[in-house]
Design a protein around this motif. Structure first.
Motif, PDB file in Angstrom:
ATOM      1  N   ARG A  79       1.083   3.051 -18.282  1.00  0.00           N
ATOM      2  CA  ARG A  79       1.554   2.700 -16.944  1.00  0.00           C
ATOM      3  C   ARG A  79       0.575   1.850 -16.149  1.00  0.00           C
ATOM      4  O   ARG A  79       0.973   1.161 -15.212  1.00  0.00           O
ATOM      5  N   LYS A  80      -0.692   1.888 -16.501  1.00  0.00           N
ATOM      6  CA  LYS A  80      -1.659   1.075 -15.766  1.00  0.00           C
ATOM      7  C   LYS A  80      -1.365  -0.415 -15.918  1.00  0.00           C
ATOM      8  O   LYS A  80      -1.778  -1.219 -15.080  1.00  0.00           O
ATOM      9  N   ASP A  81      -0.641  -0.781 -16.961  1.00  0.00           N
ATOM     10  CA  ASP A  81      -0.361  -2.191 -17.225  1.00  0.00           C
ATOM     11  C   ASP A  81       0.912  -2.699 -16.562  1.00  0.00           C
ATOM     12  O   ASP A  81       1.179  -3.899 -16.561  1.00  0.00           O
ATOM     13  N   PHE A  82       1.753  -1.801 -16.040  1.00  0.00           N
ATOM     14  CA  PHE A  82       2.954  -2.240 -15.314  1.00  0.00           C
ATOM     15  C   PHE A  82       3.186  -1.310 -14.124  1.00  0.00           C
ATOM     16  O   PHE A  82       3.211  -0.104 -14.258  1.00  0.00           O
ATOM     17  N   GLN A  83       3.286  -1.916 -12.961  1.00  0.00           N
ATOM     18  CA  GLN A  83       3.432  -1.170 -11.716  1.00  0.00           C
ATOM     19  C   GLN A  83       4.585  -1.731 -10.896  1.00  0.00           C
ATOM     20  O   GLN A  83       5.058  -2.846 -11.132  1.00  0.00           O
ATOM     21  N   VAL A  84       5.025  -0.939  -9.903  1.00  0.00           N
ATOM     22  CA  VAL A  84       6.219  -1.275  -9.133  1.00  0.00           C
ATOM     23  C   VAL A  84       5.885  -1.414  -7.656  1.00  0.00           C
ATOM     24  O   VAL A  84       5.139  -0.609  -7.093  1.00  0.00           O
ATOM     25  N   VAL A  85       6.448  -2.460  -7.026  1.00  0.00           N
ATOM     26  CA  VAL A  85       6.478  -2.573  -5.567  1.00  0.00           C
ATOM     27  C   VAL A  85       7.915  -2.285  -5.155  1.00  0.00           C
ATOM     28  O   VAL A  85       8.833  -3.003  -5.561  1.00  0.00           O
ATOM     29  N   PHE A  86       8.106  -1.233  -4.373  1.00  0.00           N
ATOM     30  CA  PHE A  86       9.452  -0.773  -4.068  1.00  0.00           C
ATOM     31  C   PHE A  86      10.059  -1.510  -2.871  1.00  0.00           C
ATOM     32  O   PHE A  86       9.359  -2.116  -2.059  1.00  0.00           O
ATOM     33  N   GLN A  87      11.366  -1.404  -2.765  1.00  0.00           N
ATOM     34  CA  GLN A  87      12.114  -2.135  -1.749  1.00  0.00           C
ATOM     35  C   GLN A  87      11.816  -1.643  -0.336  1.00  0.00           C
ATOM     36  O   GLN A  87      11.585  -2.448   0.562  1.00  0.00           O
ATOM     37  N   ASP A  88      11.823  -0.347  -0.150  1.00  0.00           N
ATOM     38  CA  ASP A  88      11.729   0.219   1.196  1.00  0.00           C
ATOM     39  C   ASP A  88      10.295   0.623   1.508  1.00  0.00           C
ATOM     40  O   ASP A  88       9.800   1.623   0.958  1.00  0.00           O
ATOM     41  N   PRO A  89       9.602  -0.103   2.375  1.00  0.00           N
ATOM     42  CA  PRO A  89       8.215   0.245   2.686  1.00  0.00           C
ATOM     43  C   PRO A  89       8.092   1.485   3.567  1.00  0.00           C
ATOM     44  O   PRO A  89       6.986   1.931   3.861  1.00  0.00           O
ATOM     45  N   TYR A  90       9.224   2.029   3.983  1.00  0.00           N
ATOM     46  CA  TYR A  90       9.209   3.218   4.837  1.00  0.00           C
ATOM     47  C   TYR A  90       9.262   4.492   4.000  1.00  0.00           C
ATOM     48  O   TYR A  90       8.526   5.442   4.252  1.00  0.00           O
ATOM     49  N   SER A  91      10.136   4.529   3.005  1.00  0.00           N
ATOM     50  CA  SER A  91      10.300   5.748   2.213  1.00  0.00           C
ATOM     51  C   SER A  91       9.416   5.781   0.973  1.00  0.00           C
ATOM     52  O   SER A  91       9.299   6.827   0.326  1.00  0.00           O
ATOM     53  N   SER A  92       8.790   4.658   0.604  1.00  0.00           N
ATOM     54  CA  SER A  92       7.999   4.622  -0.634  1.00  0.00           C
ATOM     55  C   SER A  92       6.544   5.044  -0.439  1.00  0.00           C
ATOM     56  O   SER A  92       5.785   5.098  -1.399  1.00  0.00           O
ATOM     57  N   LEU A  93       6.155   5.334   0.803  1.00  0.00           N
ATOM     58  CA  LEU A  93       4.796   5.790   1.080  1.00  0.00           C
ATOM     59  C   LEU A  93       4.819   7.241   1.546  1.00  0.00           C
ATOM     60  O   LEU A  93       5.701   7.644   2.319  1.00  0.00           O
ATOM     61  N   ASP A  94       3.855   8.021   1.105  1.00  0.00           N
ATOM     62  CA  ASP A  94       3.753   9.427   1.494  1.00  0.00           C
ATOM     63  C   ASP A  94       3.324   9.513   2.962  1.00  0.00           C
ATOM     64  O   ASP A  94       2.210   9.094   3.304  1.00  0.00           O
ATOM     65  N   GLN A 152       3.109  -4.399   7.213  1.00  0.00           N
ATOM     66  CA  GLN A 152       1.844  -3.765   6.859  1.00  0.00           C
ATOM     67  C   GLN A 152       2.052  -2.666   5.819  1.00  0.00           C
ATOM     68  O   GLN A 152       1.250  -2.504   4.896  1.00  0.00           O
ATOM     69  N   ARG A 153       3.142  -1.933   5.948  1.00  0.00           N
ATOM     70  CA  ARG A 153       3.439  -0.883   4.954  1.00  0.00           C
ATOM     71  C   ARG A 153       3.670  -1.502   3.576  1.00  0.00           C
ATOM     72  O   ARG A 153       3.234  -0.953   2.561  1.00  0.00           O
ATOM     73  N   GLN A 154       4.356  -2.645   3.554  1.00  0.00           N
ATOM     74  CA  GLN A 154       4.589  -3.273   2.261  1.00  0.00           C
ATOM     75  C   GLN A 154       3.288  -3.771   1.659  1.00  0.00           C
ATOM     76  O   GLN A 154       3.110  -3.766   0.437  1.00  0.00           O
TER      77      GLN A 154
END
Length: 335
Positions: free
Chosen positions: A96-111, A169-171
């Motif tokens: 997994r270190k070689d492929f990562q994801v940037v998610f659509q919603d910067p509000y729900s994708s952060l803890d 900023q969240r994104q």
């Protein structure tokens, strides 16, 4: 291990089907939603492939299946020659270190309970704890600070929580987190669709700079064709869980072949009002068919103005009609 095809990512016959169940006490499967139904595409090192289509066509499901965040019904996802779909859980975690994801919603994708620096450092801490990475806590904190700076976040923001940031900023935090492990492939699932237009350009420029500086490869999901044209070198058009056309960005916008691609491009506003008034808008008839219904023939035929008798009998394969340009349509294929 599969032989290396020379591509960083090579997806073959990918299918993701969701069961339709009925019953309250005893559930039984009565059908399947074919969200992704036999997708083939590849991405060379250093390029950005855009996956575009209407909402519900299977773009995000494809992205999550490639990232192994969604179960795969059938097919192969070859990453540097290794089939990610066949890896055991521990092997997959190491990969997994070689492929990562940037998610659509910067509000729900952060803890919401973690501070910005801790969110960015979390992948490093997880890999260090599992023995897949050798870094001290001091080095991890330094890496997180460096990533914040690289993604345009001031060091004074490190102790803030997600609710204290704007959407852009969240994104940026999400992008920094995706870069923490030094991936080769970044899967960006509509990374700017939830942002204001003025902020979209900033994030796109940041991603372009990161691609150039870090030699990144992108699978970029979007429904905005203008965004895709700006960011991507090649484009794959999806309809009802299948790829219907793929070529380089310049060729697609200059000479689209598939009737669905032509309809999509005709809906993009032109900045020149004279050209905008003079062009023909293609209005598709009907609605997108349900992916739960099994159909014979071309999945687009019910909405296509150029459908022929053959389209109802068999589905056209994705085939090359000229160098680097593939299309799934009988208009460009022989008998």
């Amino acid at each position: 291990m599969m032989p290396d095809t020379g591509f960083l990512l090579d997806v073959r016959g990918l299918k993701v089907h969701f069961p339709i169940e009925k019953g309250i006490v005893v559930k039984r499967t009565v059908g399947h939603v074919r969200a992704v139904d036999g997708v083939d595409f590849h991405i060379a090192r250093g390029e950005a492939l855009g996956l575009v289509g209407e909402s519900g066509c299977g773009k995000s499901t494809t992205a999550m299946a490639v990232a192994r965040l969604q179960s795969i019904t059938a097919g192969k996802v070859l990453f540097e020659g290794r089939d990610l779909a066949a890896l055991a859980p521990r092997e997959l975690r190491a990969a997994r270190k070689d492929f990562q994801v940037v998610f659509q919603d910067p509000y729900s994708s952060l803890d919401p309970r973690q501070k910005a620096a801790d969110i960015i450092a979390e992948p490093l801490r997880i890999f260090a704890k599992s023995g897949l990475l050798t870094m001290s806590d001091t080095e991890i904190r330094g890496k997180a600070a460096s990533l914040m700076d690289r993604c345009g976040l001031a060091s004074s923001f490190a102790g803030r929580y997600p609710h204290e940031f704007s959407g852009g900023q969240r994104q940026r935090i999400g992008i920094a987190r995706a870069l923490a492990l030094g991936p080769k492939l970044v899967i960006a699932d509509e990374p700017v669709s939830a942002l204001d237009v003025s902020i979209q350009s900033q994030i796109l420029n940041l991603l372009k700079d990161l691609q150039k500086d870090l030699d990144l490869t992108f699978l970029f999901i979007a429904h905005d064709l203008a965004v895709i044209e700006y960011f991507c070198t090649r484009i794959a058009v999806m309809y009802l869980g299948r790829i219907v056309e793929t070529t380089d960005a310049a060729s697609l916008y200059r000479k689209p072949l598939h009737p669905y691609t032509k309809a999509l491009l005709s809906a993009v506003p032109l900045p020149d009002p004279v050209k905008e008034r003079g062009r023909r808008r293609i209005i598709l008839k009907g609605d997108v068919p349900s992916p739960s219904v099994v159909r014979k023939g071309c999945p687009f035929r019910e909405r296509c103005s150029e459908a022929m008798e053959r389209c109802a009998l068999e589905a056209p394969a994705l085939a090359a009609v000229e160098a680097g340009h593939e299309v799934s349509c009988f208009l460009y294929q022989g008998a």
